[in-house]
Design an enzyme around this catalytic site. Structure first.
Site, short mmCIF file in Angstrom:
data_model
loop_
_atom_site.label_atom_id
_atom_site.label_comp_id
_atom_site.label_asym_id
_atom_site.label_seq_id
_atom_site.Cartn_x
_atom_site.Cartn_y
_atom_site.Cartn_z
N LEU A 1 9.91 -6.82 0.47
CA LEU A 1 9.48 -5.75 -0.44
C LEU A 1 9.69 -4.37 0.19
O LEU A 1 10.12 -3.43 -0.50
CB LEU A 1 8.01 -5.95 -0.82
N ARG B 1 -4.84 5.30 5.55
CA ARG B 1 -5.20 4.65 4.28
C ARG B 1 -6.17 5.51 3.48
O ARG B 1 -6.08 5.60 2.26
CB ARG B 1 -5.86 3.29 4.54
N GLU C 1 -12.35 28.14 -4.77
CA GLU C 1 -12.66 29.54 -5.03
C GLU C 1 -14.10 29.71 -5.52
O GLU C 1 -14.79 30.66 -5.13
CB GLU C 1 -11.70 30.11 -6.08
N GLU D 1 2.08 -1.46 2.18
CA GLU D 1 1.93 -2.38 3.31
C GLU D 1 2.43 -3.73 2.83
O GLU D 1 1.71 -4.46 2.15
CB GLU D 1 0.46 -2.47 3.75
N TRP E 1 -2.82 -10.41 16.44
CA TRP E 1 -2.48 -9.06 16.05
C TRP E 1 -1.30 -8.58 16.87
O TRP E 1 -1.28 -8.76 18.09
CB TRP E 1 -3.66 -8.14 16.26
N ASP F 1 -2.09 -13.55 3.99
CA ASP F 1 -3.08 -12.86 4.82
C ASP F 1 -4.43 -12.64 4.13
O ASP F 1 -5.40 -12.28 4.80
CB ASP F 1 -2.53 -11.51 5.26
N THR G 1 7.94 -8.54 12.97
CA THR G 1 6.63 -8.33 12.35
C THR G 1 5.75 -9.57 12.35
O THR G 1 4.56 -9.49 12.05
CB THR G 1 6.80 -7.86 10.90
#
Length: 381
Positions: free
Chosen positions: A318, A191, A59, A313, A177, A207, A168
Protein backbone atom coordinates in the site's frame (compact mmCIF):
# COMPACT_ATOMS: atom_id res chain seq x y z
CA UNK A 1 -0.81 47.70 1.63
CA UNK A 2 2.86 47.38 2.53
CA UNK A 3 4.46 44.00 1.80
CA UNK A 4 8.15 44.91 2.13
CA UNK A 5 9.28 47.09 5.02
CA UNK A 6 9.58 45.24 8.32
CA UNK A 7 11.67 46.09 11.38
CA UNK A 8 13.55 43.79 13.71
CA UNK A 9 10.80 44.36 16.29
CA UNK A 10 8.20 43.33 13.71
CA UNK A 11 10.08 40.08 13.20
CA UNK A 12 10.36 39.53 16.94
CA UNK A 13 6.64 39.98 17.53
CA UNK A 14 5.66 37.80 14.56
CA UNK A 15 8.01 35.08 15.82
CA UNK A 16 6.09 35.21 19.11
CA UNK A 17 2.83 34.82 17.20
CA UNK A 18 4.18 31.79 15.35
CA UNK A 19 5.24 30.21 18.64
CA UNK A 20 1.73 30.79 19.99
CA UNK A 21 0.17 29.22 16.90
CA UNK A 22 2.08 25.99 17.48
CA UNK A 23 0.18 25.48 20.73
CA UNK A 24 -2.87 24.48 18.73
CA UNK A 25 -1.25 21.80 16.59
CA UNK A 26 -2.85 18.92 18.54
CA UNK A 27 -6.34 20.42 18.68
CA UNK A 28 -7.28 22.91 15.95
CA UNK A 29 -7.80 20.68 12.90
CA UNK A 30 -9.73 21.09 10.64
CA UNK A 31 -9.09 24.76 11.33
CA UNK A 32 -5.60 26.20 10.78
CA UNK A 33 -3.10 26.91 13.54
CA UNK A 34 -3.04 30.67 14.14
CA UNK A 35 -1.26 32.89 16.64
CA UNK A 36 -1.73 36.59 17.37
CA UNK A 37 0.18 39.25 19.31
CA UNK A 38 -1.07 42.80 19.95
CA UNK A 39 1.51 45.49 20.71
CA UNK A 40 0.93 49.02 21.97
CA UNK A 41 3.75 51.45 22.77
CA UNK A 42 6.34 48.70 22.22
CA UNK A 43 4.67 46.50 24.83
CA UNK A 44 2.80 43.25 24.25
CA UNK A 45 -0.69 43.86 25.59
CA UNK A 46 -2.46 40.84 24.15
CA UNK A 47 -1.62 37.29 23.07
CA UNK A 48 -3.80 34.51 21.73
CA UNK A 49 -3.93 31.37 19.67
CA UNK A 50 -6.69 29.28 18.17
CA UNK A 51 -7.29 26.20 20.30
CA UNK A 52 -10.15 24.36 18.63
CA UNK A 53 -12.77 24.70 15.88
CA UNK A 54 -15.82 26.49 17.25
CA UNK A 55 -13.85 28.32 19.94
CA UNK A 56 -12.64 31.95 19.59
CA UNK A 57 -9.92 32.60 17.04
CA UNK A 58 -6.44 33.83 17.90
CA UNK A 59 -7.27 37.49 17.26
CA UNK A 60 -10.34 37.38 19.51
CA UNK A 61 -8.34 35.84 22.36
CA UNK A 62 -5.59 38.43 21.96
CA UNK A 63 -8.13 41.29 21.90
CA UNK A 64 -9.77 39.94 25.05
CA UNK A 65 -6.43 39.96 26.84
CA UNK A 66 -5.58 43.45 25.58
CA UNK A 67 -8.94 44.85 26.78
CA UNK A 68 -8.92 48.66 26.38
CA UNK A 69 -5.33 48.86 25.09
CA UNK A 70 -6.13 48.10 21.46
CA UNK A 71 -6.70 51.63 20.11
CA UNK A 72 -3.70 52.59 18.00
CA UNK A 73 -2.05 49.20 18.53
CA UNK A 74 -0.33 46.91 16.03
CA UNK A 75 -1.65 43.39 15.58
CA UNK A 76 0.67 40.59 14.43
CA UNK A 77 -1.15 37.53 13.14
CA UNK A 78 0.18 34.44 11.37
CA UNK A 79 -2.77 34.10 8.98
CA UNK A 80 -5.06 36.63 7.33
CA UNK A 81 -7.96 37.45 9.66
CA UNK A 82 -11.14 35.72 8.56
CA UNK A 83 -13.83 37.73 6.80
CA UNK A 84 -16.83 35.39 6.87
CA UNK A 85 -19.31 34.15 9.44
CA UNK A 86 -18.47 30.51 10.08
CA UNK A 87 -18.42 28.86 13.49
CA UNK A 88 -17.35 32.27 14.83
CA UNK A 89 -17.78 35.92 13.65
CA UNK A 90 -15.21 37.56 11.33
CA UNK A 91 -11.94 38.48 13.03
CA UNK A 92 -11.26 41.26 10.50
CA UNK A 93 -14.34 43.11 11.75
CA UNK A 94 -13.31 42.56 15.38
CA UNK A 95 -9.97 44.22 14.68
CA UNK A 96 -11.60 47.22 13.01
CA UNK A 97 -13.97 47.67 15.96
CA UNK A 98 -11.04 47.45 18.39
CA UNK A 99 -9.37 50.45 16.77
CA UNK A 100 -6.04 48.91 15.89
CA UNK A 101 -3.86 51.09 13.68
CA UNK A 102 -1.75 48.48 11.89
CA UNK A 103 -2.05 44.76 11.13
CA UNK A 104 0.98 42.70 10.12
CA UNK A 105 0.02 39.39 8.50
CA UNK A 106 2.42 36.54 7.80
CA UNK A 107 0.41 35.08 4.90
CA UNK A 108 -2.87 35.38 3.06
CA UNK A 109 -5.50 32.76 3.84
CA UNK A 110 -5.68 30.06 1.11
CA UNK A 111 -9.33 29.48 2.01
CA UNK A 112 -11.40 30.73 -0.97
CA UNK A 113 -13.95 32.13 1.52
CA UNK A 114 -11.27 34.52 2.79
CA UNK A 115 -8.45 34.87 0.20
CA UNK A 116 -7.82 38.60 0.53
CA UNK A 117 -11.26 39.61 1.77
CA UNK A 118 -10.08 39.95 5.35
CA UNK A 119 -7.26 42.21 4.22
CA UNK A 120 -9.68 44.32 2.20
CA UNK A 121 -11.96 44.81 5.23
CA UNK A 122 -8.98 46.15 7.17
CA UNK A 123 -7.89 48.44 4.34
CA UNK A 124 -11.42 49.76 3.86
CA UNK A 125 -11.42 50.70 7.56
CA UNK A 126 -8.25 52.75 7.09
CA UNK A 127 -5.99 50.26 8.85
CA UNK A 128 -2.40 49.93 7.63
CA UNK A 129 -1.78 46.36 6.45
CA UNK A 130 1.56 44.64 5.79
CA UNK A 131 1.73 41.08 4.45
CA UNK A 132 4.50 38.52 4.08
CA UNK A 133 6.53 38.67 7.30
CA UNK A 134 8.00 35.22 8.14
CA UNK A 135 5.65 33.76 5.55
CA UNK A 136 7.62 30.52 5.16
CA UNK A 137 7.40 29.85 8.89
CA UNK A 138 3.69 30.59 8.82
CA UNK A 139 3.10 28.22 5.89
CA UNK A 140 4.88 25.43 7.74
CA UNK A 141 2.29 25.75 10.52
CA UNK A 142 -0.52 24.66 8.19
CA UNK A 143 0.81 22.59 5.31
CA UNK A 144 -2.17 20.23 5.41
CA UNK A 145 -4.75 23.01 5.62
CA UNK A 146 -3.10 24.79 2.70
CA UNK A 147 -3.08 21.58 0.65
CA UNK A 148 -6.79 20.98 1.30
CA UNK A 149 -7.68 24.56 0.41
CA UNK A 150 -5.59 24.68 -2.77
CA UNK A 151 -5.75 21.10 -4.09
CA UNK A 152 -8.97 19.89 -2.43
CA UNK A 153 -7.20 16.87 -0.98
CA UNK A 154 -5.15 16.20 2.18
CA UNK A 155 -1.41 16.35 2.59
CA UNK A 156 -0.09 12.77 2.72
CA UNK A 157 2.70 11.55 4.98
CA UNK A 158 3.86 7.94 4.69
CA UNK A 159 5.56 6.59 7.81
CA UNK A 160 7.65 3.42 7.91
CA UNK A 161 10.05 1.70 10.32
CA UNK A 162 12.87 -0.36 8.91
CA UNK A 163 16.25 -1.92 9.54
CA UNK A 164 19.47 -0.58 8.02
CA UNK A 165 19.00 -2.99 5.11
CA UNK A 166 15.55 -1.58 4.44
CA UNK A 167 13.40 -4.37 5.88
CA UNK A 168 10.14 -3.91 7.75
CA UNK A 169 9.50 -7.46 9.01
CA UNK A 170 11.04 -10.91 8.97
CA UNK A 171 9.93 -13.34 6.30
CA UNK A 172 7.45 -14.89 8.78
CA UNK A 173 5.92 -11.47 9.45
CA UNK A 174 7.45 -10.72 12.85
CA UNK A 175 8.18 -7.00 13.25
CA UNK A 176 7.82 -6.12 16.96
CA UNK A 177 9.88 -4.26 17.60
CA UNK A 178 12.25 -3.02 14.89
CA UNK A 179 12.69 0.39 16.50
CA UNK A 180 13.05 1.29 20.16
CA UNK A 181 10.57 2.82 22.59
CA UNK A 182 11.84 6.37 21.98
CA UNK A 183 11.02 6.10 18.28
CA UNK A 184 7.55 4.75 19.04
CA UNK A 185 6.95 7.67 21.39
CA UNK A 186 8.11 10.02 18.64
CA UNK A 187 5.51 8.47 16.32
CA UNK A 188 2.78 9.41 18.80
CA UNK A 189 3.94 13.03 18.64
CA UNK A 190 3.47 13.05 14.87
CA UNK A 191 0.24 11.04 14.97
CA UNK A 192 -1.28 13.58 17.33
CA UNK A 193 -0.91 16.26 14.65
CA UNK A 194 -2.79 14.31 11.97
CA UNK A 195 -6.41 14.59 10.88
CA UNK A 196 -6.59 10.92 9.90
CA UNK A 197 -4.53 7.72 9.96
CA UNK A 198 -4.85 5.27 7.07
CA UNK A 199 -3.81 1.64 6.79
CA UNK A 200 -4.73 -1.45 4.81
CA UNK A 201 -6.55 -4.64 5.69
CA UNK A 202 -3.30 -6.61 5.73
CA UNK A 203 -1.86 -4.51 8.55
CA UNK A 204 -5.11 -4.70 10.54
CA UNK A 205 -5.38 -8.48 10.27
CA UNK A 206 -1.69 -9.03 11.03
CA UNK A 207 -1.15 -6.52 13.86
CA UNK A 208 -4.64 -5.61 15.16
CA UNK A 209 -3.53 -1.97 15.63
CA UNK A 210 -5.51 0.65 17.52
CA UNK A 211 -4.38 3.50 15.21
CA UNK A 212 -5.03 6.08 17.91
CA UNK A 213 -2.95 8.61 19.82
CA UNK A 214 -1.75 7.07 23.08
CA UNK A 215 -1.60 10.00 25.45
CA UNK A 216 0.55 8.20 28.04
CA UNK A 217 3.26 7.86 25.36
CA UNK A 218 2.64 11.29 23.84
CA UNK A 219 3.40 12.84 27.24
CA UNK A 220 6.87 11.31 27.12
CA UNK A 221 7.78 12.97 23.82
CA UNK A 222 10.31 15.73 24.57
CA UNK A 223 8.65 18.02 21.99
CA UNK A 224 5.21 17.75 23.65
CA UNK A 225 5.84 19.67 26.90
CA UNK A 226 2.38 18.75 28.29
CA UNK A 227 0.81 21.57 26.28
CA UNK A 228 -2.75 20.21 26.32
CA UNK A 229 -4.56 17.68 28.46
CA UNK A 230 -5.80 14.33 27.23
CA UNK A 231 -9.41 15.45 26.74
CA UNK A 232 -8.36 18.17 24.30
CA UNK A 233 -6.02 16.07 22.16
CA UNK A 234 -7.74 15.36 18.86
CA UNK A 235 -7.98 11.66 17.98
CA UNK A 236 -7.47 11.21 14.23
CA UNK A 237 -10.09 9.59 12.04
CA UNK A 238 -9.04 5.97 11.37
CA UNK A 239 -9.34 4.89 7.73
CA UNK A 240 -9.11 1.21 6.77
CA UNK A 241 -8.78 0.10 3.16
CA UNK A 242 -10.66 -3.21 2.98
CA UNK A 243 -11.44 -3.88 -0.68
CA UNK A 244 -13.17 -7.22 -0.17
CA UNK A 245 -14.82 -6.64 3.22
CA UNK A 246 -12.50 -8.94 5.15
CA UNK A 247 -12.87 -7.10 8.46
CA UNK A 248 -14.71 -9.14 11.08
CA UNK A 249 -15.70 -5.90 12.88
CA UNK A 250 -14.38 -7.51 16.09
CA UNK A 251 -10.96 -5.90 15.67
CA UNK A 252 -9.60 -3.85 18.56
CA UNK A 253 -9.83 -0.50 16.80
CA UNK A 254 -13.64 -0.75 16.84
CA UNK A 255 -13.59 -0.98 20.64
CA UNK A 256 -12.25 2.56 20.96
CA UNK A 257 -14.36 5.71 20.61
CA UNK A 258 -13.87 7.92 17.60
CA UNK A 259 -14.61 7.89 13.91
CA UNK A 260 -13.60 4.95 11.70
CA UNK A 261 -14.03 4.95 7.92
CA UNK A 262 -14.00 1.60 6.12
CA UNK A 263 -13.23 1.88 2.42
CA UNK A 264 -14.37 -1.09 0.33
CA UNK A 265 -15.35 -1.89 -3.24
CA UNK A 266 -18.78 -3.18 -2.22
CA UNK A 267 -21.32 -2.23 0.43
CA UNK A 268 -21.72 -4.25 3.62
CA UNK A 269 -24.89 -4.10 5.74
CA UNK A 270 -23.73 -5.44 9.11
CA UNK A 271 -21.78 -2.43 10.42
CA UNK A 272 -24.59 -0.82 12.38
CA UNK A 273 -25.47 -4.09 14.14
CA UNK A 274 -21.94 -5.10 15.14
CA UNK A 275 -20.25 -1.85 16.15
CA UNK A 276 -21.21 -0.42 19.53
CA UNK A 277 -18.43 1.98 20.48
CA UNK A 278 -16.66 3.43 17.43
CA UNK A 279 -18.52 5.71 15.05
CA UNK A 280 -18.17 3.75 11.81
CA UNK A 281 -18.92 4.81 8.26
CA UNK A 282 -18.28 2.99 5.00
CA UNK A 283 -17.15 4.51 1.74
CA UNK A 284 -17.67 2.42 -1.37
CA UNK A 285 -14.67 3.26 -3.49
CA UNK A 286 -14.04 2.80 -7.17
CA UNK A 287 -11.47 0.35 -8.56
CA UNK A 288 -8.32 1.50 -10.31
CA UNK A 289 -6.87 -0.22 -13.39
CA UNK A 290 -5.44 -2.99 -11.16
CA UNK A 291 -8.73 -3.64 -9.37
CA UNK A 292 -7.55 -1.97 -6.14
CA UNK A 293 -9.23 0.95 -4.40
CA UNK A 294 -8.48 4.05 -6.44
CA UNK A 295 -6.38 6.21 -4.11
CA UNK A 296 -6.81 9.38 -6.14
CA UNK A 297 -10.57 9.03 -5.93
CA UNK A 298 -10.37 8.40 -2.18
CA UNK A 299 -8.20 11.46 -1.50
CA UNK A 300 -10.62 13.59 -3.48
CA UNK A 301 -13.43 12.44 -1.16
CA UNK A 302 -11.64 13.12 2.11
CA UNK A 303 -12.13 16.92 2.15
CA UNK A 304 -15.80 16.28 2.96
CA UNK A 305 -14.50 14.90 6.27
CA UNK A 306 -12.25 17.99 6.66
CA UNK A 307 -9.04 15.95 6.54
CA UNK A 308 -6.03 18.25 6.32
CA UNK A 309 -3.21 15.80 7.07
CA UNK A 310 -3.35 12.10 6.23
CA UNK A 311 -0.86 9.80 7.98
CA UNK A 312 -0.28 6.48 6.22
CA UNK A 313 1.02 3.55 8.29
CA UNK A 314 0.86 0.58 5.98
CA UNK A 315 2.83 -2.29 4.50
CA UNK A 316 5.12 -2.24 1.51
CA UNK A 317 2.35 -2.82 -1.02
CA UNK A 318 0.00 0.00 0.00
CA UNK A 319 2.87 2.40 0.72
CA UNK A 320 4.19 1.63 -2.74
CA UNK A 321 0.77 2.42 -4.24
CA UNK A 322 0.88 5.89 -2.73
CA UNK A 323 4.35 6.48 -4.18
CA UNK A 324 3.43 5.07 -7.61
CA UNK A 325 0.43 7.38 -7.76
CA UNK A 326 2.59 10.39 -6.86
CA UNK A 327 0.48 11.06 -3.77
CA UNK A 328 3.21 11.25 -1.10
CA UNK A 329 4.07 14.72 0.18
CA UNK A 330 6.34 13.56 3.01
CA UNK A 331 8.08 10.32 3.91
CA UNK A 332 9.13 9.67 7.51
CA UNK A 333 11.41 6.68 8.04
CA UNK A 334 12.54 5.41 11.43
CA UNK A 335 15.63 3.31 10.80
CA UNK A 336 17.03 0.95 13.40
CA UNK A 337 20.67 -0.21 13.52
CA UNK A 338 19.71 -3.79 12.68
CA UNK A 339 20.21 -6.12 9.72
CA UNK A 340 17.28 -8.43 8.98
CA UNK A 341 18.44 -10.35 5.92
CA UNK A 342 17.59 -10.53 2.23
CA UNK A 343 14.47 -12.67 2.72
CA UNK A 344 12.88 -10.19 5.13
CA UNK A 345 10.05 -8.00 3.89
CA UNK A 346 10.79 -4.89 1.89
CA UNK A 347 10.16 -1.28 2.83
CA UNK A 348 8.15 -0.17 -0.20
CA UNK A 349 7.09 -2.25 -3.19
CA UNK A 350 7.95 -0.37 -6.36
CA UNK A 351 8.48 -1.30 -10.01
CA UNK A 352 11.77 -2.82 -11.15
CA UNK A 353 13.35 0.37 -12.50
CA UNK A 354 15.85 -0.14 -15.34
CA UNK A 355 17.16 3.43 -15.51
CA UNK A 356 18.38 5.65 -12.69
CA UNK A 357 16.46 8.61 -14.09
CA UNK A 358 13.23 6.69 -13.41
CA UNK A 359 13.78 6.13 -9.69
CA UNK A 360 11.78 8.17 -7.18
CA UNK A 361 13.87 11.11 -5.96
CA UNK A 362 13.20 12.55 -2.52
CA UNK A 363 14.54 15.72 -0.93
CA UNK A 364 16.09 15.27 2.49
CA UNK A 365 14.45 17.60 5.01
CA UNK A 366 15.68 16.44 8.41
CA UNK A 367 17.72 13.69 10.06
CA UNK A 368 17.68 13.15 13.82
CA UNK A 369 18.77 10.51 16.31
CA UNK A 370 15.80 9.28 18.34
CA UNK A 371 16.95 6.92 21.06
CA UNK A 372 18.98 4.24 19.25
CA UNK A 373 17.33 4.92 15.90
CA UNK A 374 17.37 7.46 13.11
CA UNK A 375 14.38 9.53 12.04
CA UNK A 376 14.72 10.58 8.41
CA UNK A 377 12.19 13.05 6.99
CA UNK A 378 12.14 13.62 3.25
CA UNK A 379 9.78 15.30 0.82
CA UNK A 380 8.71 14.32 -2.66
CA UNK A 381 10.03 16.71 -5.32
Amino acid sequence: MNTVSFTDLDRQYMACAITLAKKGRFTTSPNPNVGCVIVNNDTIVGEGFHLKAGLPHAEVNALAMAKNKTVGATCYVTLEPCSHYGRTPPCALALTKAGVKRVVIAMEDPNPQVAGRGIQILLDAGIEVAVGLLESDARNLNLGFIKRMQANRPRVTVKQAASLDGKTALKNGQSKWITGSEARIDVQYYRAQQSAILTGIGTVLADNPSLNVRYNELQKAPQFLNEVNEKLVRQPIRIILDSNNQLTLNEGLFELPGKVIIVSLSKRSDIRNKILIAEVEQIVGVPDSQGHIDLNDLLNRLPQYEVNDLWVEAGAKLSGEFFRNNLVDEFILYQAPKLMGDLARNLVNLPNFSKMEDVIQLSLKDVAIVGDDLRIISNRD
